[in-house]
Design a protein around this motif. Structure first.
Motif, mmCIF file in Angstrom:
data_model
loop_
_atom_site.group_PDB
_atom_site.id
_atom_site.type_symbol
_atom_site.label_atom_id
_atom_site.label_comp_id
_atom_site.label_asym_id
_atom_site.label_seq_id
_atom_site.Cartn_x
_atom_site.Cartn_y
_atom_site.Cartn_z
ATOM 1 N N GLY A 191 -17.785 -40.608 65.772
ATOM 2 C CA GLY A 191 -16.465 -40.457 65.026
ATOM 3 C C GLY A 191 -16.792 -41.299 63.706
ATOM 4 O O GLY A 191 -17.919 -41.414 63.188
ATOM 5 N N LEU A 192 -15.799 -41.922 63.284
ATOM 6 C CA LEU A 192 -16.005 -42.711 62.051
ATOM 7 C C LEU A 192 -16.176 -44.136 62.507
ATOM 8 O O LEU A 192 -15.575 -44.720 63.229
ATOM 9 N N ALA B 152 -13.823 -44.815 65.106
ATOM 10 C CA ALA B 152 -14.195 -44.592 66.644
ATOM 11 C C ALA B 152 -13.951 -45.943 67.584
ATOM 12 O O ALA B 152 -14.389 -46.988 67.124
ATOM 13 N N ASN B 153 -13.321 -45.524 68.434
ATOM 14 C CA ASN B 153 -12.876 -46.655 69.556
ATOM 15 C C ASN B 153 -11.719 -47.535 69.008
ATOM 16 O O ASN B 153 -11.503 -48.825 69.323
ATOM 17 N N SER C 107 -9.563 -34.278 62.670
ATOM 18 C CA SER C 107 -9.524 -34.773 61.070
ATOM 19 C C SER C 107 -9.029 -33.316 60.540
ATOM 20 O O SER C 107 -8.968 -32.165 60.902
ATOM 21 N N ASN C 108 -8.075 -33.431 59.343
ATOM 22 C CA ASN C 108 -7.789 -32.267 58.634
ATOM 23 C C ASN C 108 -8.769 -32.245 57.333
ATOM 24 O O ASN C 108 -8.552 -31.692 56.128
ATOM 25 N N LEU C 109 -9.798 -33.131 57.293
ATOM 26 C CA LEU C 109 -10.828 -33.293 56.204
ATOM 27 C C LEU C 109 -12.217 -32.920 56.472
ATOM 28 O O LEU C 109 -13.086 -32.708 55.861
ATOM 29 N N GLY C 110 -12.374 -32.862 58.062
ATOM 30 C CA GLY C 110 -13.822 -32.335 58.404
ATOM 31 C C GLY C 110 -14.464 -33.525 58.978
ATOM 32 O O GLY C 110 -15.482 -33.539 59.414
ATOM 33 N N ILE C 111 -13.959 -34.843 58.834
ATOM 34 C CA ILE C 111 -14.627 -36.052 59.087
ATOM 35 C C ILE C 111 -13.790 -36.639 60.314
ATOM 36 O O ILE C 111 -12.887 -37.122 59.866
ATOM 37 N N PRO C 112 -14.348 -36.659 61.435
ATOM 38 C CA PRO C 112 -13.570 -37.129 62.568
ATOM 39 C C PRO C 112 -12.718 -38.575 62.125
ATOM 40 O O PRO C 112 -13.415 -39.380 61.791
ATOM 41 N N GLY C 113 -11.585 -38.851 62.404
ATOM 42 C CA GLY C 113 -10.754 -39.879 62.136
ATOM 43 C C GLY C 113 -10.431 -40.078 60.726
ATOM 44 O O GLY C 113 -9.619 -41.175 60.298
ATOM 45 N N ASP D 136 -13.529 -36.428 80.579
ATOM 46 C CA ASP D 136 -14.917 -35.734 80.298
ATOM 47 C C ASP D 136 -14.991 -35.432 78.953
ATOM 48 O O ASP D 136 -15.875 -35.411 78.283
ATOM 49 N N ASP D 137 -13.729 -35.079 78.349
ATOM 50 C CA ASP D 137 -13.577 -34.144 77.254
ATOM 51 C C ASP D 137 -13.871 -35.542 75.850
ATOM 52 O O ASP D 137 -14.401 -34.871 74.706
ATOM 53 N N LEU D 138 -13.670 -36.647 76.208
ATOM 54 C CA LEU D 138 -13.482 -37.553 75.170
ATOM 55 C C LEU D 138 -14.568 -38.228 74.991
ATOM 56 O O LEU D 138 -15.529 -38.379 75.916
ATOM 57 N N ASP D 139 -14.915 -38.180 73.682
ATOM 58 C CA ASP D 139 -16.381 -39.115 73.118
ATOM 59 C C ASP D 139 -15.886 -40.395 72.431
ATOM 60 O O ASP D 139 -14.954 -40.507 71.734
ATOM 61 N N TYR D 140 -16.583 -41.530 72.981
ATOM 62 C CA TYR D 140 -16.284 -42.887 72.455
ATOM 63 C C TYR D 140 -17.530 -43.462 71.822
ATOM 64 O O TYR D 140 -18.448 -42.901 72.181
#
Length: 1456
Positions: free
Chosen positions: A85-86, A257-258, A314-320, A370-374
């Protein structure tokens, strides 16, 4: 590849899936870790500016790319790192070294107003100031107290920019909050690129001139202090950035992220209840000019899950990273979100259209762990430089992006998850469909078709250990993609890739299952289907021919095909099987099978025919009817007799209302019946398919109420004793079942539909509730979905039926209130579908499909027949029912002394005053009056001639001395009013028991309170006053001054008091010359013409002259003037006007602490020494402190005391003056003659008063005929009081003791509130905040000549005050936010301040206004000359403040 990773199976979202969608079990942390380790762990880009540069069509070096490169922009955007993520370094730069200001630590702090260099547009308005609050919010106005907005949803009644609105607490060093305005090119450039990327059409030329940044770093949630408990380690980091140019403003919310470790907070008022409110994220315009309409707002989150997913989407394409267009000079109805990343919530233009929160579909998805990435900090730093275009000038269209990871090499392989095929799936990457990145890959744009394709050169596979193959998770079938894929124009997620060639595949391909690989195609190749590049037809690459491959065991439904000659075999993977299973190799992989005499799916095997046990936990939140019930980790135990299919389930310690309501939900225990059902020959029960890891989702809808509940049961494997471990969660609403009722469910049969890794069932079920002779039959509809991980490598059994029938012979449900245990028992068999086993049609009365009216009852008949009958209290044909007015028709049972009130479908009886309802709720019986000590003579008050007994209900009473007496009420002594100088100076005072009388002296006539000279006497003024004083001097105890006259009868210039020794100079008409009074023992003042002098005036003389000019030449009796000696020095003892309040001063005129005296005593002051050689500078304040002046304010159940030093608030000396339990004090005023404070109480519906003398008790003077008494005004001159009653819409007056009460006005009033009196001119003023027609009116004190004074440009005139000196009527308006004044005739209207928050009451003193404010919950001071806010006082106990008044040492004089 690790063995754990090879166990992964095709997965899907939790929920009701189709047979072609599957998922693996949740909660498998070890598998999640292994799953993550399969990747090369790429960290984020060195800077997200690089990502935006690519997305915006510019290289990191600043070169602009050709527009021909537009097609792959979204594809490149989707190549951003997935796992991290960011990164925190991707936030906008911040820190105190960059000029950030640090917000004060605390639970509810707000910054001072930040003045912006250029105004910022928010919605349709411009703002020049911003405020930053602790609770994750920015506003253009100062904040109210947090309980007025933190626990509420949108919209707020003030402008709000909320990146994470929750109850945040930074006390004790738990994080910090930084903010600044920035104009650096680095910040403005990044903000511009974000805006252009998110709004390519409207922000193409956006060039911000300034930005405002607020960063919440490692902040914690508010927690109730607990002894010995350390604070939570869950801390959040997030950032909000506002970038603006002259016409537009864009907002960016960033969540690293986190960075979000808690997702909501508990309300302080409900902290002992397990209730957590999710954080609110969004924008609100606040109040509008129309007080009836709420302003527009935009909400991004509404549930905890949506908050959890903020940093992954994201609504900008960059997570976070989230972007919004929040202000513009062009029409902007509401906030506009960027739409690059997917669907977003709908904005709310106003509350009149939609009051509910809007939900971002992407944020509302509920993912398992399981779905979540940290972001894993242990992964270390990684750099990802972006390469430049090879040769743009030559027309080459290759864009090469390289990612270099420093992570340790892992075995090749990875996971691909399909995009969710739900029509409302988000288009930006989700935890399951976000791309995964190879070590080296390139994106190629065909020079002829301008279409993109991914090209990956084949690297040498890094394989350690035995030959292993990668696992690829199948996606939706082509039909699913065609029907359910999102809008191609908005992009679709890119599959995860590692060390593979990726090319568009026009034909698609089969997907290998767990543990195996597909055949054909080149080794190491991965085929990307055409749907991966939406909106483009993918050409064939003539240089790289790709062959298709089909899985012989399954139809061609996959979207990705992996070609490899490597497969997993039992030799290296048999450890994945149960110890009671054997492993078998197949063409595409291996599978596990239970041994004979064991039952299961091969990975989990249990002995056949043996009893089995289940242990688990049950949690949930239910609305039982409309009552919320929450329970956590209730124990679940089940015992299964597998040889005959019986399953017994017990759940303990669920709260009684919920447990009773769950009785009909036998499917909670029925799951274990299906799992271990008795198998008919040739058929398998559920455990044979699922093993010990699966998800059981069921949704139950009750009829006829249509309550809905969702139950999720997750099996998490076998424990060391081979007990099945489960977790159950129950959410929703269930019908209420009264205690004592039992539930009965008849035997039933239901069909289960089987497909790969999924089982579904839909059925209806009747149940009856029984209590004694009462029996009621109801029903519910149940949808079940069971997903599990199956092994696909074994050949399918040809002709295997897809539908099986579960026969439940016995069903039992019971709740024991004593044991607090809910029990279910079922007996089950699984086998083939029997003939005529179609589900019995549901009667329309049960499923709600009937046509009965909403106020009618549906009565089921045989089969699907039914009849409609109007409910009691209604009449009609059942399809249309109207209310019966029992009160009008006489069909009611209300008895005498009662009033019948009609209700929809019923009626209610209400008793008249003095009566109460009997137990039958129809008969009214007389209320026996309680014993009253004040009436039966059992009280202990002083005699009735001296005291009054006040009854407080029951046996409680209090004693209050009558006017003219003082004491505790039990003992009252006469007050000598003559000592208080109540009479006119030219009158003689005669004290009597409980009262006094005044008689004008010879030479004067009048009533004694006012005396005028008798012109026919022939005496001079001095002689008349001398005779009067001599006449009064004959009474013992008098200390009146006897004027000294010369031979002509004129006043001697020097006058001295024969009793006190004070001397002073007088004018020819006998008035004291200010500043000439000297104390006894000192040299008398020189009263002749001033001796000529050449010395400059001293500081004392300058100060005195300045004050005399300020006072207009003649000070009032309560105004201080410095006393100077002949040399201009301060006289050692200074006195306040004529009050005899005296104190000692030093040589600079500063008061010596502790020397202030009361009247009748003088302090011992040491003469000052000669003035210093360097003379002090003049005092900066020309307005002297007013001795004894203070403010009284009403705050709920108490009256507060706030002293003044001059006009400054002495906040350290503030305290509670009166504590009035059970009251709500609103209006308050002061009688300066008797030193009494008066107040209105809307809770007790009374008007009371209390003396300011020590030990005085409150006295109720009016306790009847009031509903909501609010405003109160005291006329000390005429000894009357006036008040408004907004409940009766009335204005009344009475004497100060409550007598002679009469109503002045009771018409043309809607919401009367504030009231003010001008006793000198005889005018009465009041406000009416009627929202339809607010106004300020006036009349005479007798209610004559009523007229409207102001009715233009006002909104909510809450506060009103009249200044007798300036003759100005002023009001504070909570609607227009203005403080305005006008003359009594309505002319000269002008604005003092136009930016108030929410004023309630106001009072004027000297050159200041003081008003109570509901937004700040405090007292605010405003300078009447400049209009500036000068100070504020916020009580420690935060609650609304109501009325406010000023208390002077003496009654203020006025001017006609």
């Amino acid at each position: 590849m690790s063995q754990r990773a090879s166990r992964r199976a095709p997965t899907t979202r939790r929920g009701f899936s189709s047979p072609s969608r599957e998922r693996f079990p949740p909660g498998r942390k070890t598998e999640l870790s292994t799953w993550t380790e399969l990747r090369s762990r790429p960290a984020p880009l060195a800077s997200y500016e690089d990502a935006i540069l690519i997305f915006d069509g510019a290289s990191p070096g600043g070169e602009t790319r050709s527009r021909r490169l537009a097609p792959p922009r979204l594809l490149l955007l989707l190549l951003l790192p997935r796992a991290a993520g960011l990164h925190p370094s991707g936030l906008f730069p911040y820190g105190q070294f960059r000029g950030d200001q640090l917000l004060k630590e605390g639970d509810d702090e707000s910054s001072a107003a930040v003045k912006l260099a250029s105004p910022l547009r928010f919605y349709d308005a411009q703002f020049s100031y911003l405020y930053v609050g602790t609770n994750g919010i920015i506003s253009t106005k100062d904040f109210p107290r947090e309980t007025q907005y933190v626990d509420d949803g949108f919209p707020t009644d003030f402008p709000a920019i909320a990146p994470f609105l929750a109850d945040i607490d930074t006390s004790q060093g738990r994080g910090r909050i930084l903010y600044r305005e920035d104009t650096s090119p680095q910040v403005l450039g990044l903000a511009a690129r974000y805006a252009r990327a998110g709004f390519p059409s409207t922000a193409a030329g956006f060039a911000p001139t300034h930005a405002f940044l607020a960063t919440w770093e490692q902040v914690g949630a508010y927690e109730e202090p607990r002894l010995g408990a350390p604070p939570s380690r869950e801390l959040n980091t997030f950032q909000a950035v506002l970038a603006s140019d002259e016409s537009d403003t864009y907002a960016f919310f960033l969540y690293p992220a986190n960075g979000l470790q808690f997702f909501g907070t508990r309300p302080k008022e409900s902290y002992n209840v397990q209730l957590e409110l999710p954080a609110r994220v969004g924008f609100c315009r606040g109040e509008t000019d129309d007080p009836k309409r709420e302003g527009p707002y935009f909400s991004l989150t509404s549930t905890e899950q949506s908050v959890k997913n903020l940093y992954q989407h994201s609504n900008l394409g960059i997570p976070g990273v989230w972007a919004f267009h929040v202000g513009s000079t062009s029409p902007l109805d509401n906030v506009k979100p960027a739409t690059v990343g997917g669907f977003l919530p709908q904005a709310h233009p106003s509350a009149s259209q939609e009051h509910g929160f809007s939900h971002a579909v992407a944020l509302e998805r509920n993912y398992s762990e399981d779905d979540l990435d940290y972001y894993d900090e242990a992964e270390g730093e990684a750099e990802h430089p972006l390469t430049e275009p090879e040769d743009v000038s030559r027309g080459h269209s290759d864009i090469s992006v390289s990612f270099h990871s420093k992570a340790d090499p892992r075995p090749v392989g990875g996971g691909l998850s399909p995009p969710d095929s739900h029509p409302t799936s988000p288009l930006h990457p989700t935890p399951r469909n976000r791309p995964f990145y190879p070590k080296t890959e390139s994106v190629t744009l065909d020079p002829q078709t301008k279409e993109g394709r991914l090209v990956k050169e084949i690297d040498t596979l890094d394989v350690r250990g035995p030959a292993e193959s990668s696992e690829w998770t199948r996606g939706p079938a082509p039909s699913e993609i065609q029907e359910n894929s999102p809008d191609p124009s908005q992009g679709s997620p890119t599959p995860s890739l590692e060390n593979r060639s990726i090319r568009p595949d026009p034909d698609g391909g089969a997907l290998p299952s767990e543990g195996g690989a597909s055949r054909a195609h080149h080794e190491g190749d991965l085929v990307l289907p055409r749907s991966s590049l939406p909106g483009h037809t993918t050409p064939q690459d003539p240089g790289r021919h790709v062959q298709g491959a089909e899985d012989g065991n399954s139809p061609n439904t996959g979207v990705f095909t992996y070609r490899s000659s490597i497969k997993e075999t039992c030799e290296h993977n048999h450890g994945q099987c149960s110890r009671n299973a054997f492993c078998t190799d197949y063409a595409t992989g291996f599978c596990c099978h239970c041994q004979s005499r064991f039952n299961g799916n091969g990975k989990h095997c249990l002995p056949a025919g043996e009893p089995h046990r289940v242990n688990g936990k049950v949690s949930g939140h239910l609305l039982v009817d409309h009552t919320p019930v929450t329970f956590n980790d209730a124990d679940l135990h089940a015992y299964i007799v597998s040889n005959d299919g019986r399953a017994y389930t017990a759940i303990s310690h669920i709260p009684q209302p919920a447990a009773q309501a769950l009785l009909p939900l036998t499917p909670i225990g029925g799951l274990f019946g299906w799992l271990f059902a008795l198998e008919k020959p040739g058929w398998e029960n559920g455990f044979s398919l699922t093993g010990a890891t699966f998800i059981h989702d069921m949704e139950v809808t009750f009829y006829p109420g249509k309550e809905r509940v969702r139950i999720t049961q997750a099996a998490e494997g076998l424990d060391p004793e081979d007990y099945l471990v489960t977790k159950t969660n129950i959410q929703g609403q269930v019908p209420y079942i009264p205690a004592g009722f039992t539930a009965h469910v008849a035997p039933y049969k239901e069909l289960y539909h089987y497909s790969d890794s999924a089982v579904t069932s839909t059925s209806s079920r009747d149940y009856s509730l029984t209590f004694g002779a009462t029996n009621r039959t109801l029903s519910y509809r149940i949808h079940q979905n069971i997903t599990y991980q199956a092994c696909r490598h074994a050949p399918r059994t040809l002709g295997a039926p897809a539908t099986r029938q579960l026969t439940v012979d016995r069903v039992f449900a019971l709740y024991s209130d004593e044991e607090r245990v809910l029990r279910f028992a079922v007996s089950n068999q699984i086998g083939p579908v029997e003939e005529h086993s179609d589900p019995t049609p549901v009667n329309p009365c049960y499923d709600g499909s009937h046509t009965c009216g909403t106020t009618a009852q549906c009565h089921p008949g045989t089969g699907v027949d039914y009849t409609c009958k109007c409910a009691p209290g209604y009449q009609g044909d059942g399809r249309s029912c109207v209310d019966v007015n029992e009160c009008a028709t006489g069909f009611h049972r209300c008895g005498p002394n009662s009033v019948c009130i009609n209700l929809p479908g019923s009626y209610r009886c209400e008793c008249r005053s003095g009566y109460r309802l009997a137990e039958d709720q129809h008969t009214c019986i007389l209320i026996a009056p309680p014993p009253n000590p004040c009436e039966d003579g059992s009280h202990t008050c002083a005699p009735a001639a001296r005291a009054r007994c006040v009854h407080h209900g029951g046996s409680a009473f209090s004693c209050v001395c009558l006017p003219g007496y003082s004491g505790s009420g039990h003992q009252c002594t006469d007050v000598d009013e003559c000592l208080e100088n109540r009479c006119h100076p030219s009158a003689t005072c005669y004290n009597t028991a409980g009262s006094f009388s005044c008689r004008c002296q010879p030479g004067y006539h009048g009533d004694g309170l006012q005396c005028t000279p008798d012109n026919t006497s022939g005496l001079t003024t001095c002689e008349r006053q001398q005779l009067a004083a001599q006449a009064q001097h004959t009474y013992p105890g008098t200390r009146i001054h006897i004027p000294q006259c010369d031979e002509q009868g004129h006043f001697l210039p020097l006058q001295c008091h024969g009793g006190t020794g004070f001397c002073w100079c007088v004018t020819p008409d006998g008035h004291e010359v200010p500043g000439t009074r000297t104390p006894p023992g000192s040299n008398p003042p020189h009263c002749g013409p001033p001796a000529p002098t050449q010395r400059p005036p001293t500081m004392c003389e300058r100060w005195r002259e300045s004050l005399l000019q300020h006072y207009g030449g003649t000070p009032r009796d309560d105004q201080y003037v410095p006393q100077c000696d002949d040399l201009g020095h301060f006289v050692p003892m200074q006195c306040h006007g004529k009050s005899e309040f005296c104190w000692c001063v030093d040589r600079d005129g500063r008061e010596v602490p502790g020397t202030r005296s009361q009247p009748g005593t003088t302090p011992a002051c040491i003469p000052t020494v000669a003035p210093p050689s360097v003379r002090p500078t003049p005092r900066p304040d020309v307005i002297p402190p007013s001795v004894g002046t203070f403010l009284l304010y009403a705050q709920g159940q108490q009256i507060g005391y706030l002293p003044l030093s001059g006009t400054r608030l002495q906040k350290d000396a503030a305290r509670t003056l009166l504590s009035l339990q059970g009251s709500i004090v609103v209006g308050i005023d002061y009688d300066c003659r008797e030193r009494m404070v008066y107040w209105t109480d809307v809770a007790g519906r009374t008007i009371s008063r209390a003396s300011l003398e020590p030990g005085a008790e409150p006295e109720t003077i009016i306790n009847s005929g009031l509903i909501s008494p609010e405003g109160l005004a005291i006329d000390h001159f005429h000894r009357t009081m006036y008040w408004t009653d907004s409940g009766l819409d009335k204005i009344e007056r009475a004497r100060l003791d409550g007598s002679e009460r009469r109503a002045l006005f009771h018409t043309d009033l809607v919401n009367p509130r504030a009231i003010a009196v001008d006793p000198i001119r005889g005018n009465l003023y009041w406000t009416d905040w009627n929202r339809e027609a607010p106004k300020i009116e006036m009349s005479s004190l007798d209610g004559e000549n009523r007229r409207i004074l102001v009715n233009k440009d006002i909104g909510l005139p809450n506060g009103l005050t009249f200044n007798p000196l300036s003759k100005l009527l002023c009001w504070a308006d909570a609607g227009t936010k203005k403080l305005e004044c006008t003359l009594p005739d309505g002319t000269g209207r002008h604005v003092i301040q136009n930016n108030l928050n929410y004023p309630f009451s106001i009072v004027s003193y000297a050159n200041h206004f003081y008003h109570t404010d509901w937004r700040r919950d405090g007292v605010i001071s405003v300078n009447k000359d400049s209009g500036q806010f000068t100070d504020e006082y916020l009580p420690d106990q935060r609650s609304h403040l109501y009325g406010i008044t000023a208390v002077y040492p003496y009654c203020p004089a006025g001017r006609k």
